[in-house]
Motif scaffolding. Sequence first.
Motif, PDB file in Angstrom:
ATOM      1  N   LEU A   1       0.758  -1.140  -0.067  1.00  0.00           N
ATOM      2  CA  LEU A   1       0.104   0.014   0.110  1.00  0.00           C
ATOM      3  C   LEU A   1       0.782   1.233   0.069  1.00  0.00           C
ATOM      4  O   LEU A   1       0.388   2.079  -0.722  1.00  0.00           O
ATOM      5  CB  LEU A   1      -1.084   0.008   1.344  1.00  0.00           C
ATOM      6  CG  LEU A   1      -2.171  -1.053   1.083  1.00  0.00           C
ATOM      7  CD1 LEU A   1      -2.747  -0.882   2.474  1.00  0.00           C
ATOM      8  CD2 LEU A   1      -2.874  -0.717   0.032  1.00  0.00           C
ATOM      9  N   ALA A   2       2.010   1.216   0.694  1.00  0.00           N
ATOM     10  CA  ALA A   2       2.623   2.479   0.776  1.00  0.00           C
ATOM     11  C   ALA A   2       3.355   2.678  -0.455  1.00  0.00           C
ATOM     12  O   ALA A   2       3.310   3.821  -0.872  1.00  0.00           O
ATOM     13  CB  ALA A   2       3.959   2.056   1.884  1.00  0.00           C
ATOM     14  N   GLN A   3       3.998   1.863  -1.279  1.00  0.00           N
ATOM     15  CA  GLN A   3       4.551   2.107  -2.541  1.00  0.00           C
ATOM     16  C   GLN A   3       3.568   2.354  -3.527  1.00  0.00           C
ATOM     17  O   GLN A   3       3.734   3.009  -4.622  1.00  0.00           O
ATOM     18  CB  GLN A   3       5.199   0.893  -3.055  1.00  0.00           C
ATOM     19  CG  GLN A   3       6.464   0.368  -2.148  1.00  0.00           C
ATOM     20  CD  GLN A   3       6.143  -0.301  -0.731  1.00  0.00           C
ATOM     21  OE1 GLN A   3       4.950  -0.751  -0.843  1.00  0.00           O
ATOM     22  NE2 GLN A   3       7.144  -0.824  -0.001  1.00  0.00           N
ATOM     23  N   LEU A   4       2.187   1.956  -3.280  1.00  0.00           N
ATOM     24  CA  LEU A   4       1.224   2.638  -4.209  1.00  0.00           C
ATOM     25  C   LEU A   4       0.565   3.943  -3.947  1.00  0.00           C
ATOM     26  O   LEU A   4      -0.409   4.444  -4.587  1.00  0.00           O
ATOM     27  CB  LEU A   4       0.166   1.489  -4.410  1.00  0.00           C
ATOM     28  CG  LEU A   4       0.369  -0.029  -4.855  1.00  0.00           C
ATOM     29  CD1 LEU A   4      -0.752  -0.826  -4.629  1.00  0.00           C
ATOM     30  CD2 LEU A   4       0.572  -0.063  -6.507  1.00  0.00           C
ATOM     31  N   GLY A   5       0.984   4.316  -2.874  1.00  0.00           N
ATOM     32  CA  GLY A   5       0.577   5.914  -2.464  1.00  0.00           C
ATOM     33  C   GLY A   5      -0.738   5.563  -1.837  1.00  0.00           C
ATOM     34  O   GLY A   5      -1.600   6.332  -1.541  1.00  0.00           O
ATOM     35  N   LEU A   6      -1.305   4.287  -1.240  1.00  0.00           N
ATOM     36  CA  LEU A   6      -2.306   4.296  -0.620  1.00  0.00           C
ATOM     37  C   LEU A   6      -2.335   3.897   0.831  1.00  0.00           C
ATOM     38  O   LEU A   6      -3.451   3.467   1.493  1.00  0.00           O
ATOM     39  CB  LEU A   6      -3.302   2.909  -1.331  1.00  0.00           C
ATOM     40  CG  LEU A   6      -3.412   3.227  -3.009  1.00  0.00           C
ATOM     41  CD1 LEU A   6      -3.812   1.854  -3.332  1.00  0.00           C
ATOM     42  CD2 LEU A   6      -4.475   4.355  -3.280  1.00  0.00           C
ATOM     43  N   ASP A   7      -1.480   4.345   1.368  1.00  0.00           N
ATOM     44  CA  ASP A   7      -1.157   3.845   2.871  1.00  0.00           C
ATOM     45  C   ASP A   7      -1.479   5.087   3.840  1.00  0.00           C
ATOM     46  O   ASP A   7      -0.861   5.584   4.528  1.00  0.00           O
ATOM     47  CB  ASP A   7       0.243   3.659   2.826  1.00  0.00           C
ATOM     48  CG  ASP A   7       0.720   3.045   4.351  1.00  0.00           C
ATOM     49  OD1 ASP A   7      -0.343   2.179   4.877  1.00  0.00           O
ATOM     50  OD2 ASP A   7       1.809   3.107   5.110  1.00  0.00           O
ATOM     51  N   SER A   8      -2.804   5.420   3.524  1.00  0.00           N
ATOM     52  CA  SER A   8      -3.609   6.369   4.602  1.00  0.00           C
ATOM     53  C   SER A   8      -5.096   5.628   4.807  1.00  0.00           C
ATOM     54  O   SER A   8      -5.305   4.824   4.127  1.00  0.00           O
ATOM     55  CB  SER A   8      -3.678   7.484   3.547  1.00  0.00           C
ATOM     56  OG  SER A   8      -4.590   7.571   2.417  1.00  0.00           O
ATOM     57  N   GLU A   9      -5.562   6.280   5.862  1.00  0.00           N
ATOM     58  CA  GLU A   9      -6.866   5.825   5.990  1.00  0.00           C
ATOM     59  C   GLU A   9      -7.763   5.594   4.911  1.00  0.00           C
ATOM     60  O   GLU A   9      -8.552   4.755   4.521  1.00  0.00           O
ATOM     61  CB  GLU A   9      -7.453   6.624   7.071  1.00  0.00           C
ATOM     62  CG  GLU A   9      -8.551   5.920   8.180  1.00  0.00           C
ATOM     63  CD  GLU A   9      -7.932   4.819   9.016  1.00  0.00           C
ATOM     64  OE1 GLU A   9      -8.653   4.388   9.595  1.00  0.00           O
ATOM     65  OE2 GLU A   9      -7.068   4.592   9.039  1.00  0.00           O
ATOM     66  N   MET A  10      -7.831   6.946   4.070  1.00  0.00           N
ATOM     67  CA  MET A  10      -8.740   6.863   3.052  1.00  0.00           C
ATOM     68  C   MET A  10      -8.212   6.087   1.915  1.00  0.00           C
ATOM     69  O   MET A  10      -8.938   5.640   1.316  1.00  0.00           O
ATOM     70  CB  MET A  10      -8.888   8.422   2.461  1.00  0.00           C
ATOM     71  CG  MET A  10      -9.869   8.422   1.372  1.00  0.00           C
ATOM     72  SD  MET A  10     -11.688   7.850   1.634  1.00  0.00           S
ATOM     73  CE  MET A  10     -12.290   8.971   2.869  1.00  0.00           C
ATOM     74  N   GLY A  11      -6.818   5.957   1.718  1.00  0.00           N
ATOM     75  CA  GLY A  11      -6.054   5.222   0.711  1.00  0.00           C
ATOM     76  C   GLY A  11      -6.803   3.771   0.877  1.00  0.00           C
ATOM     77  O   GLY A  11      -6.982   2.933  -0.086  1.00  0.00           O
ATOM     78  N   ARG A  12      -6.577   3.074   2.391  1.00  0.00           N
ATOM     79  CA  ARG A  12      -7.222   1.856   2.334  1.00  0.00           C
ATOM     80  C   ARG A  12      -8.423   1.622   2.141  1.00  0.00           C
ATOM     81  O   ARG A  12      -8.869   0.610   1.808  1.00  0.00           O
ATOM     82  CB  ARG A  12      -6.781   1.529   3.676  1.00  0.00           C
ATOM     83  CG  ARG A  12      -5.207   1.433   4.134  1.00  0.00           C
ATOM     84  CD  ARG A  12      -4.866   1.471   5.646  1.00  0.00           C
ATOM     85  NE  ARG A  12      -3.502   1.524   6.060  1.00  0.00           N
ATOM     86  CZ  ARG A  12      -2.539   0.465   5.995  1.00  0.00           C
ATOM     87  NH1 ARG A  12      -3.218  -0.598   5.738  1.00  0.00           N
ATOM     88  NH2 ARG A  12      -1.647   0.740   6.389  1.00  0.00           N
ATOM     89  N   VAL A  13      -9.366   2.628   2.552  1.00  0.00           N
ATOM     90  CA  VAL A  13     -10.958   2.439   2.289  1.00  0.00           C
ATOM     91  C   VAL A  13     -10.995   2.426   0.689  1.00  0.00           C
ATOM     92  O   VAL A  13     -11.767   1.552   0.402  1.00  0.00           O
ATOM     93  CB  VAL A  13     -11.517   3.813   3.149  1.00  0.00           C
ATOM     94  CG1 VAL A  13     -13.088   3.819   2.409  1.00  0.00           C
ATOM     95  CG2 VAL A  13     -11.543   3.656   4.445  1.00  0.00           C
TER      96      VAL A  13
END
Length: 452
Positions: free
Chosen positions: A378-390
């Motif tokens: 997730l971090a490498q995809l730029g999705l390692d935030s609360e909303m990114g995970r949602v």
Amino acid sequence: MSLILILIAVIAFIVVATTKFKLHPFLALLLSAFIAAFAYGLPSSDITKIIASGFGGILGYIGLVIVLGTIIGIILEKSGAAITMADWVIKVLGERFPTLTMTIIGYIVSIPVFCDSGFVILNSLRESLATRMKTSGVAMSVALAAGLYATHTFIPPTPGPIAAAGNLGLESNLGLVILVGAFVAAGAALAGTLWANRFKNVQPDVLSEQDEHKVDQSWKELKASYGTLPTASQAFAPIFVPILLICFSSIAKFPSHPLGDGTLFDILVFLGQPITALLIGLLLSLRLLKSDDKIKEFGERISHGITVAAPILLITGAGGAFGAVLKATPLGDYLGATLSGLGIGIFMPFIVAAALKSAQGSSTVALVTTSALVAPMLAQLGLDSEMGRVLTVMAIGAGAMTVSHANDSFFWVVSQFSRMSVGLAYRAQTMSTLIQGITGITLVYILSLFLL
């Protein structure tokens, strides 16, 4: 490159094992965890510990949520609450827009009830309304399936989205998943409805002799078979009260503390924890029990719910074990960096889930497996935030509905109960799920532009 080849081989094993050799997804995922661990060269002394901790870690919290949600769904299904919900929607919306009404009924009913069961329960209502509103049964079937399928893949407490949220570390913030999921599911359901309207003049091509009176009577007989139906408040409360509690808790935990940070905050956070909220929903569902011996009936419903939830729990746990193995390898860093360079971001979870769904048929397996797979990157995809995970959960949900065809039990439920040939079902139902999935990921991508 070898890291990706190993991953492809492991995914291929899951697909072949579950489709060709009919291996249960639980065992396929568990074996995949061991295969991946050895293939990536993890220390043999640590492999079983990693797998066991991954299995237990995901079920330690989310497992109870799945069980409670499933039991509530069983009670609602057996009590006739789904019938009451359907009647309530028809009363509110009227009969001006038959396919839209059918979709909304499916959208609501499938939040607590599995989409397969929901279609079976509502089938006679679908036929009755199709005859009464002079609309094709095919169009009404696709519209109903669209509503059922949308909430089945996007909105907790349906087990698939819950498991995906748990794998991605969102078990304490399901309220945000529900809020975003409700929006994305509504868009996907509406897209399915618009596609269903193309078949308003297309009749079922596996016909049986049925007239209007017989169809209407079948819906009346079904309602009568449940005895005294619950009121609308009794039917809706066990599922919507927990959802509201979870959502209020999420709102209370916003950084700005819009509801304060005193006693009210503590109460809302406690009541809005998914386990607490669903336990309250379970208590509210006790009003739906009908027999004289309510304790015995309640025990039977719990036993049935546990039986239904067991394979989902095993698949979820095995998915967690598989994910734990992947997290222990350098795959996340390598694959995340590679995919970031390609710039596909939020589309990566969608593509993987869609490939798994189309290959092996189960939306739940696609949700669990894909969420376990993408969690380490997730971090490498730029999705390692609360909303990114949602939004990742939403992207996986969109993939997990793309597409429903002959290897999916829901495809056969829809086609057989609707008296559609396989060819017609592919044109109507399978294409509907493709359009829904593409609509879902499009909405997720638009949201990502504003929220990430």
